[in-house]
Design an enzyme around this catalytic site. Sequence first.
Site, PDB file in Angstrom:
ATOM      1  CB  CYS A 102      -1.006  -0.029   1.156  1.00 18.66           C
ATOM      2  SG  CYS A 102      -2.369   1.143   0.865  1.00 18.66           S
ATOM      3  CG  HIS A 113      -3.722  -3.239   3.039  1.00 20.30           C
ATOM      4  ND1 HIS A 113      -2.751  -2.861   3.937  1.00 20.30           N
ATOM      5  CD2 HIS A 113      -4.175  -2.089   2.478  1.00 20.30           C
ATOM      6  CE1 HIS A 113      -2.623  -1.538   3.933  1.00 20.30           C
ATOM      7  NE2 HIS A 113      -3.478  -1.042   3.055  1.00 20.30           N
ATOM      8  CD  GLU A 145      -1.578  -5.760   5.532  1.00 19.91           C
ATOM      9  OE1 GLU A 145      -1.281  -6.084   4.366  1.00 19.91           O
ATOM     10  OE2 GLU A 145      -2.024  -4.632   5.822  1.00 19.91           O
TER      11      GLU A 145
END
Length: 250
Positions: free
Chosen positions: A110, A216, A218
């Site tokens: 990001c 993202h 994660e």
Amino acid sequence: MPPLIGITCGRETRADGVVRHLQNAAYVNSIVQAGGAPVLIPLSEATGIISALARRIDGLLLSGGGDVDPARYGQKPHPQLGPVDPLRDEIEIALARAAGLRDLPTLAICRGIQVLNVALGGTLYQDIPSEVAGALPHPYRPGNRRDYLAHTVQISPGTRLAAILPTEGPLPVNSMHHQAVRDVAAPFVVSAVAPDGVVEAIEVPARALCLGVQWHPEEMVEGHPLMRRLFAALVQAADQRRSRRGEDLG
Ligand code: MN
């Protein structure tokens, strides 16, 4: 011994004036899940500390966060520009350049893909909704889960990203950004784009691993295990680099 993966932090000033250096647990957990040892890199003005950390870590994760100061790529602030943190810009750009010089395996997420591009001479869209005609809903929408699949990306065949995330056709991803890569810096190739043309991933083909993604992963590792492969690729490249350095020392 797991390889050390440096994760950059943000900071906030609490109402009582206490300044805290912070990072989301999702980054830490994703690195641990992949077999790495996360090391949070603080926002210290002592540049010697930052370069000492850069020499000790085996891999670098440039994390998500706020906007990069447009002065860093020669533009004036757009009215929709969010808050900027000059110290964080300074530290992360220095880390991105140091990683390039030392071929330190790097995964940028990001804000991280934006820092990576700016560090090596690229520019950004400061606000997708007002600068990209016909743009898809890239910014975070309040109420959405953080793994909400906002749009798809098309991964370029033959790239490192395509090897890490083998998929047939468009890949759905989450999206929590209002800025994006505009002019791509020279060392990079674009490895994924959204259907509206917004750049969603860049990489340096010549490096062991230097990959930036605009989504993202994660926040997706639990519901979309394919995304674990991005963190596994970082930890594996970091482990290989550390083994090579160990042999050199021996
Ligand atoms: Mn997006």
